[in-house]
Design an enzyme around this catalytic site. Structure first.
Site, PDB file in Angstrom:
ATOM      1  N   TRP A 104       0.813  -1.212   0.000  1.00  0.00           N
ATOM      2  CA  TRP A 104       0.000   0.000   0.000  1.00  0.00           C
ATOM      3  C   TRP A 104       0.841   1.255   0.000  1.00  0.00           C
ATOM      4  O   TRP A 104       0.550   2.212  -0.713  1.00  0.00           O
ATOM      5  CB  TRP A 104      -0.997  -0.019   1.161  1.00  0.00           C
ATOM      6  CG  TRP A 104      -2.072  -1.040   0.946  1.00  0.00           C
ATOM      7  CD1 TRP A 104      -2.313  -2.152   1.713  1.00  0.00           C
ATOM      8  CD2 TRP A 104      -3.041  -1.078  -0.117  1.00  0.00           C
ATOM      9  NE1 TRP A 104      -3.368  -2.861   1.191  1.00  0.00           N
ATOM     10  CE2 TRP A 104      -3.836  -2.237   0.075  1.00  0.00           C
ATOM     11  CE3 TRP A 104      -3.304  -0.263  -1.215  1.00  0.00           C
ATOM     12  CZ2 TRP A 104      -4.875  -2.594  -0.786  1.00  0.00           C
ATOM     13  CZ3 TRP A 104      -4.349  -0.610  -2.083  1.00  0.00           C
ATOM     14  CH2 TRP A 104      -5.120  -1.765  -1.859  1.00  0.00           C
ATOM     15  N   ASP A 188      -1.625   6.581   6.314  1.00  0.00           N
ATOM     16  CA  ASP A 188      -2.707   5.745   5.801  1.00  0.00           C
ATOM     17  C   ASP A 188      -3.024   4.719   6.891  1.00  0.00           C
ATOM     18  O   ASP A 188      -2.250   3.797   7.127  1.00  0.00           O
ATOM     19  CB  ASP A 188      -2.274   5.040   4.508  1.00  0.00           C
ATOM     20  CG  ASP A 188      -3.329   4.067   3.980  1.00  0.00           C
ATOM     21  OD1 ASP A 188      -4.393   3.917   4.621  1.00  0.00           O
ATOM     22  OD2 ASP A 188      -3.087   3.451   2.922  1.00  0.00           O
ATOM     23  N   LYS A 212     -12.415  -1.582   6.049  1.00  0.00           N
ATOM     24  CA  LYS A 212     -11.598  -2.555   6.764  1.00  0.00           C
ATOM     25  C   LYS A 212     -12.115  -2.691   8.189  1.00  0.00           C
ATOM     26  O   LYS A 212     -12.429  -3.767   8.650  1.00  0.00           O
ATOM     27  CB  LYS A 212     -10.122  -2.146   6.762  1.00  0.00           C
ATOM     28  CG  LYS A 212      -9.538  -1.838   5.375  1.00  0.00           C
ATOM     29  CD  LYS A 212      -9.433  -3.073   4.507  1.00  0.00           C
ATOM     30  CE  LYS A 212      -9.152  -2.821   3.029  1.00  0.00           C
ATOM     31  NZ  LYS A 212      -8.149  -1.856   2.671  1.00  0.00           N
TER      32      LYS A 212
HETATM   33  C1  LIG Z   1      -7.506  -1.398   1.372  1.00  0.00           C
HETATM   34  C2  LIG Z   1      -6.426  -0.415   1.554  1.00  0.00           C
HETATM   35  C3  LIG Z   1      -6.239   0.646   0.658  1.00  0.00           C
HETATM   36  C4  LIG Z   1      -7.111   0.837  -0.570  1.00  0.00           C
HETATM   37  O1  LIG Z   1      -8.408   1.105  -0.225  1.00  0.00           O
HETATM   38  P1  LIG Z   1      -9.518   1.365  -1.351  1.00  0.00           P
HETATM   39  O2  LIG Z   1     -10.731   1.649  -0.566  1.00  0.00           O
HETATM   40  O3  LIG Z   1      -9.628   0.122  -2.162  1.00  0.00           O
HETATM   41  O4  LIG Z   1      -9.076   2.518  -2.157  1.00  0.00           O
HETATM   42  C5  LIG Z   1      -5.207   1.523   0.900  1.00  0.00           C
HETATM   43  N1  LIG Z   1      -4.408   1.390   1.976  1.00  0.00           N
HETATM   44  C6  LIG Z   1      -4.561   0.393   2.850  1.00  0.00           C
HETATM   45  C7  LIG Z   1      -3.640   0.290   4.025  1.00  0.00           C
HETATM   46  C8  LIG Z   1      -5.572  -0.546   2.670  1.00  0.00           C
HETATM   47  O5  LIG Z   1      -5.739  -1.539   3.548  1.00  0.00           O
END
Ligand SMILES: *Cc1c(COP(=O)(O)O)cnc(C)c1O
Length: 376
Positions: A104, A188, A212
């Protein structure tokens, strides 16, 4: 059919209580005669839903008053572009630095390159020897003392929890100690958001796709310090300019109303559980149970450096990967769902988000013990 244990990495398990409440309220929210999906986002009902969601989230994470809480769209993937478009212009240098620790953060880094002078502050992309043990690429986290942060960078980005690799880093440094007191940290936090407290003295901005650990897909939570907004590049779409979104109370355009409503129910559920500190204690207990079982086994293997093992996403491998398909089939027959590892890592991955209770982890461990007895 009994509700199975859902170990999906995302979209992932939601609390049953939340789903049942949403079902009860589906066609008539609080006597309004309407589903939340049918309401004007500017009407009094949805305004109340939005206001409560913001207030509950502020309370849960003790978000200081000088941080805005925004509900946006496009997921964390869109934030990979929205962050540089909003922040990179804040000091005129047009620079940002990235810590690379897995899939990511690499995606974030790659996307940011379209918007300025982007450098790697540190990377775990090579194998490393730590305390005499060997770790493969993306299974450890670079120590902050080794980061090279440019003092005129507009921000430093890192991924707090690498959902795919299972590496979690929360020991966020004081940037002054790294010689970059004016560089805000941008995190993030998608896959560990609301699983543990956040130290807002150490970050300028946190963002998280809700699907998540905080709600359904469709809403992205952005928590940003007020001095960091208002510097968007001219190319930034108006709807993605944090200043516009903040000024409009996350209603610059029609927000994802139903996703915000469900996230709001999750926030209320979390408060009933005792808040973030209480859920963190449960998350520690769940992760310790699974990791100590894995560590004691010769049949299953983990690869991530101990101190940065994720509490949320636990990748593990069967020593004999010819047994993978049988493992997954038997797990599913026992109601243990979505354990297949990400294709880039292989093996298995158990995601132990807030809505997965300790009993779910116990059920997984007892199945794994049995499988080991059968095939070990
Ligand atoms: C799932 C995830 C993303 C991407 O998320 P989207 O909603 O598909 O854009 C980015 N960073 C992390 C750490 C993730 O777990």
């Amino acid at each position: 059919m009994a509700r199975p244990w859902n170990f999906s990495a995302g979209p992932s398990a939601l609390p049953l209580e939340v789903l049942e409440q949403a079902a009860r309220e589906m066609t008539n929210w609080h006597g309004s005669g309407m589903s939340v999906m049918e309401m004007s986002h500017r009407g009094k009902h949805f305004t109340q839903i939005r206001d409560e969601a913001v207030a509950d989230l502020r309370e849960l994470l003790s978000v200081p008053e000088n941080f805005h809480i925004l509900f946006m769209q496009g997921g964390a993937t869109a934030e990979n572009a929205i962050v540089p478009m909003n922040l990179i212009g804040r000091n005129g240098a047009g620079k940002a630095d990235y810590v690379l620790s897995g899939s990511w953060s690499n995606k974030s880094y790659k996307e940011a390159q379209r918007y300025g002078d982007i450098a790697v502050a540190a990377s775990s992309g090579a194998a490393a020897e730590i305390d005499g043990a060997q770790y493969g690429p993306w299974t450890w986290f670079p120590a902050p003392e080794t980061w090279r942060v440019r003092s005129d960078a507009a921000y430093l980005h890192l991924c707090g929890n690498e959902t795919i690799g299972g590496v979690e880093f929360t020991d966020w440094p004081d940037m002054a100690g790294l010689g970059a007191p004016d560089v805000p940290l941008v995190v993030d936090a998608s896959s560990h958001f609301l699983s543990r407290p956040i130290d807002f003295t150490r970050v300028g901005m946190v963002y998280a796709g809700a699907q998540k650990n905080a709600g359904p897909a469709g809403v992205t939570v952005v928590i940003v310090r007020d001095d960091l907004i208002g510097h968007a590049l001219p190319i930034c779409p108006s709807a993605f300019d944090y200043a516009n979104v903040a000024a409009a109370g996350s209603m610059f355009n029609t927000p994802p109303t139903y996703a915000i409503y469900i996230a709001g129910l999750v926030f209320k559920w979390l408060k009933r559980q005792g808040g973030v500190a209480a859920i963190e204690a449960q998350n520690i207990r769940k992760a310790e149970a699974l990791y100590s079982f894995l560590d004691a086994s010769n049949f299953y293997i983990t690869a991530v450096h101990g101190p940065v093992r994720s509490r949320m996403n636990v990748p593990f491998f069967l020593k004999d990967d010819a047994l993978n398909a049988e493992f997954l089939a038997q797990a599913e027959a026992r109601g243990l769902m979505q354990l297949k590892g990400h294709k880039s890592v292989g093996g298995m991955r158990a995601s132990l988000y807030n809505a997965v209770p300790f009993e779910g982890v116990q059920a997984l461990i007892s199945f794994m013990q049995e499988f080991e007895r059968q095939y070990g």
